[in-house]
Design a protein around this motif. Structure first.
Motif, mmCIF file in Angstrom:
data_model
loop_
_atom_site.group_PDB
_atom_site.id
_atom_site.type_symbol
_atom_site.label_atom_id
_atom_site.label_comp_id
_atom_site.label_asym_id
_atom_site.label_seq_id
_atom_site.Cartn_x
_atom_site.Cartn_y
_atom_site.Cartn_z
ATOM 1 N N ILE A 399 -24.040 -3.114 -38.146
ATOM 2 C CA ILE A 399 -24.295 -3.377 -36.727
ATOM 3 C C ILE A 399 -23.200 -2.757 -35.867
ATOM 4 N N SER A 400 -21.962 -2.818 -36.347
ATOM 5 C CA SER A 400 -20.873 -2.199 -35.582
ATOM 6 C C SER A 400 -21.093 -0.700 -35.448
ATOM 7 N N TYR A 403 -23.628 -0.161 -32.871
ATOM 8 C CA TYR A 403 -23.090 -0.394 -31.532
ATOM 9 C C TYR A 403 -22.212 0.782 -31.093
ATOM 10 N N LEU A 404 -21.328 1.197 -31.993
ATOM 11 C CA LEU A 404 -20.399 2.284 -31.650
ATOM 12 C C LEU A 404 -21.149 3.584 -31.378
ATOM 13 N N HIS A 407 -22.318 4.378 -27.798
ATOM 14 C CA HIS A 407 -21.328 4.573 -26.744
ATOM 15 C C HIS A 407 -20.515 5.840 -26.979
ATOM 16 N N SER A 413 -12.600 3.827 -30.866
ATOM 17 C CA SER A 413 -13.928 3.668 -31.464
ATOM 18 C C SER A 413 -14.116 4.590 -32.654
ATOM 19 N N GLN A 416 -12.603 2.710 -35.452
ATOM 20 C CA GLN A 416 -13.514 1.621 -35.818
ATOM 21 C C GLN A 416 -14.682 2.159 -36.646
#
Lengths: 448, 260
Positions: A399-400, A403-404, A407, A413, A416
């Motif tokens: 999910i991360s 999400y990343l 963007h 990021s 991440q």
């Protein structure tokens, strides 16, 4: 009526098929929330085909007309806006459902023996669906359609020697153009839907051969009554048809809620930049694919030269570590050679190349799941703690990444995303070890 | 099941965990937009916005995916009024709302062709449009004498000058909340920018803000005329599904009574 059915049955196995696949298809009686998504995926496939047919009646696959024809559908075609929103929201709904459906298979061990082929065919469906969605996204001919296609097609450029020829062949031109739009239309509307339908048929045939798994991960066929009916099995029809009907209604509440009240999903379902027509001279500030591709897109973007250095070190350590694992010498040597070659490759090819390789591997690795999982039990209910922790980390990483990927990149990021990429691949690479590690709970002989 | 619940909890909590640093990046970007009340059910506002659009925007910008007829139908505009006040004399009600200016002329006069505005509210957003329309100011250094604090060096002149009048740039509000800065009666804050009012136009500042709200409301409608129908249909669809849910749930319960 019975005379009619006799007449038909002598010529076509109607009653036989009905019984084998519905009225006497024995299904575990303990399906929970996670088991709605298979039938829902079929429903969405039908919705996409039906709404797609209506859209095709008014859409023009021509670079000079496509964008305007979509707005024509939105304004001048009676109920055109509804067909378009059902289709655009349906695409996202399809991926939500398919991701949940795959997650179900992961936590209950549904890919494990004897259901490997069900899983493999499902993975092919997933890949086909991604191609279908990607090509469909070009058709509105908005600026994000255009640049999204431009970026993704140019990924093939990294293939040594063949890349540039291949991308030109895919586009039918030196840039994304009318030729590309026309062939994507052909693939989106005819070729891939046919393949999808055929694959879904095979998926169900394979499933009905082995029977459905269940949240306990045990075989209902191990306990049969004197007539050969599984004791814990119930007929798919009427029990699961009426149960799935409730799921369908709840799904429609969510899906149609979005269609009628939030069709652009604040730019997530219909991107803002795609309301401007394709412009080969004006690149959108951030080219991002739709949300369902972003986990893989993040993995692609995570590949930087610094990251490759870290990966080289990791593979180097892994190569050395193979000598300490208790296994046959030939295994050790072949593993060492693999890791060593990988480490060399990581330092030869550039970050863009490895980004594409990692993105591809992130999908390919899903196919290997049935053989990477070494747990003595199937269901997460009875598995050891390391597996549960690994699944939790995997969900967070996935999910991360998603999400990343939605963007713009920043220094933070990127780190991440790199961390999540390592976690994503570790989930699969370490699976043979952590699934065999820890104490599993005793598995019941009958469904709970 | 417990594990299932904790996984669900993780999935729900996660976006907040990862989003924390990124939210700060978004505000650090520093574009402050004024909020605007959009109401597609406010027909008088849409009518006023349509009139402004036709009188001030349509000479240069097109709305080439929209037909005049649809405007009359959706906004309760009588066909005679439509023909007299909204259309160019040569247009027919079924025609698309194209601009009279050719693209080549536009490029020669402004340097760029003014974008089509049919979908501008979906490309930008309503807050951006509302702020942009009110952020023109006098600038000697600009070729046409005007500039815009939200869209610097934009080629578009202040077309609504006769309504708003003229203002000059004073500076930017330092704090995040505009309220913390004291302004005089001759000053006007748009977004995070303070303007000095030099000349009042036909509208007072409040009236101009209302007019721009009408215009943005109209642009929002223009970008998606279907929004007038979809919400009202949607309520009936969801209500019907709620009934269907009860029926299907009871049906399932009835069938499943014999399963243990």
């Amino acid at each position: 009526m019975s005379n009619f059915m006799e007449w038909v049955d002598r010529r076509f196995p109607a009653t036989k098929v009905w019984n084998e696949h519905l009225a006497e298809y024995w299904t575990p009686k303990n399906f929970n929330f996670w088991y709605y998504f298979g039938s829902l995926a079929m429903l969405v496939l039908v919705i996409q085909i039906v709404t797609g047919i209506f859209l095709t009646m008014h859409y023009k696959p021509d670079a000079s007309l496509a964008f305007a024809s979509v707005e024509y559908i939105m304004r001048d075609v009676p109920w055109g806006w509804l067909m378009r929103y059902l289709h655009s929201t349906g695409a996202s709904a399809f991926f939500v459902i398919v991701y949940l459906h795959m997650f179900r298979g992961l936590i209950y061990g549904s890919s494990r023996e004897p259901r490997e082929l069900v899983w493999l065919i499902g993975c092919v469906i997933f890949v086909t669906l991604m191609a279908e969605a990607f090509m469909g996204y070009l058709l509105p001919w908005g600026n994000m359609s255009y640049w999204g296609a431009q970026v993704i097609i140019s990924l093939f450029d990294v293939i040594p020697y063949l890349g540039p020829i291949l991308t030109e062949w895919i586009r039918g031109d030196f840039v994304v153009s009318d030729a590309t739009l026309n062939r994507f239309f052909a693939f989106h509307v005819i070729a891939l839907p046919l393949v999808l339908c055929a694959l879904v048929f095979l998926h169900i045939v394979a499933l009905h051969k082995v029977g459905s798994n269940n949240p306990d991960g045990i075989e209902i066929k191990d306990n049969k009554d004197e007539n050969g009916k599984p004791l814990d099995g119930i007929a798919f029809h009427p029990y699961y048809t009426v149960k799935d009907l409730v799921g369908v209604v709840v799904f429609f509440m969510v899906y149609l809620g979005v269609v009628f009240f939030w069709p652009d999903g604040s730019g997530v379902l219909l991107e803002k930049d795609n309301f401007a027509p394709a412009n080969s001279l004006q690149t959108p500030p951030d080219i991002v694919p739709l949300w369902y591709f972003t986990p893989f897109y993040s993995i692609l973007r995570a590949s930087t030269s610094d990251f490759l250095l870290i990966l080289t070190v990791i593979t180097g350590v892994a190569a050395v570590a193979t000598f300490f694992i208790d296994t046959k010498r030939s295994n050790k040597i072949s593993a060492f050679i693999c890791y060593a070659l990988l480490a060399v490759g990581l330092s030869i090819f550039d970050a863009k190349f490895w980004g594409v390789v990692m993105m591809g591997s992130a999908i390919v690795v899903l196919f290997l799941l049935p053989w990477l999982d070494k747990s003595p039990v199937k269901s997460i209910r009875y598995r050891s703690m390391p597996f549960k922790i690994a699944v939790g980390i995997f969900v967070i990483a996935f999910i991360s990444l998603g999400y990343l990927g939605m963007h713009p990149v920043s220094e933070l990021s990127t780190i991440q995303a790199q961390l999540c990429t390592i976690l994503y691949f570790s989930f699969f690479a370490l699976m043979p070890f952590y699934t065999a590690w820890g104490k599993t709970k005793p598995v019941p002989t009958r469904l709970t | 099941m417990k594990i299932g619940n904790s996984i669900m909890a993780l999935m729900v909590a996660l976006p907040f965990v990862v989003s924390a640093p990124n939210v700060m990046a978004a505000t650090a970007e520093g574009v402050v937009l004024d909020s605007v009340h959009i109401d597609s059910g406010d027909t008088p506002s849409l009518q006023r916005g349509a009139a402004l659009f036709v009188n001030y925007c349509l000479s240069c910008h097109g709305a080439a995916y929209m037909r005049y007829e649809r405007l009359a139908y959706d906004l309760d505009i009588p066909m005679e009024t439509l023909a007299e006040d909204f259309m160019f004399t040569t247009d027919k009600p079924g025609d698309l709302m194209k601009t009279a200016m050719t693209e080549d002329d536009a490029k020669e006069w402004f340097g760029v062709a003014p974008p089509d505005l049919t979908l501008v509210s979906r490309v930008r957003n309503n807050e951006w449009l509302y702020t942009y329309l009110r952020a023109f100011y006098l600038d000697e250094n600009s070729p046409n004498g005007w500039n815009n604090s939200l869209f610097e060096n934009v080629a578009m002149p202040h077309v609504l000058y006769e309504l708003q009048g003229a203002q000059t740039l004073v500076g930017h509000v330092e704090t995040d909340e505009g309220a913390a800065v004291e302004t005089s009666a001759h000053q006007n804050i748009v977004g995070d920018t303070i303007f000095e009012i030099q000349k009042v136009g036909k509208n007072s500042p409040e009236e101009f803000d209302m007019a721009m709200r009408d215009l943005v409301n109209f642009l929002s409608y223009l970008a998606e005329p279907a929004q007038l129908q979809r919400r009202s249909i949607g309520i009936w669809v969801l209500a019907w599904l709620a009934v269907l849910f009860v029926v299907s749930f009871l049906l399932k319960k009835e069938y499943w009574r014999d399963i243990h």
